[in-house]
Design a protein around this motif. Structure first.
Motif: not given
Length: 91
Positions: A1-16, A18-21, A34-41
């Protein structure tokens, strides 16, 4: 069974990468708001930041959020972002 990929994004503050969630997303909507997107969509240009106060401070100091979204960020948005990061840290 394939493992599902977890999306990764970079922080604009530190550049690390991390998981998108685990990051907070700020969006410039197609109509320029300009708004805060709590859903990510939400549609539009997004920028991600860690839920650490140091990353927010670094991003503001470097103007990384403004540069990534190509617009000026109001103080109201920064206060809302700071509150969102503090709420995420309290969980």
């Amino acid at each position: 069974m394939k493992t599902k990929k977890v999306p990764q994004r970079s922080c604009v503050g530190c550049g690390l990468k991390t998981d998108k969630k685990s990051l907070v997303r700020i969006v410039k909507t197609p109509n320029g708001e300009i708004i805060l997107d709590r859903t990510g969509k939400q549609p539009g240009r997004g920028v991600y930041i860690c839920s650490k106060g140091e990353c927010l401070t670094a991003a503001i100091k470097k103007k990384a959020i403004e540069r990534a979204l190509s617009c000026k960020i109001s103080d109201d948005i920064l206060v809302e972002l700071n509150c969102a990061i503090n709420d995420k840290n309290d969980q």
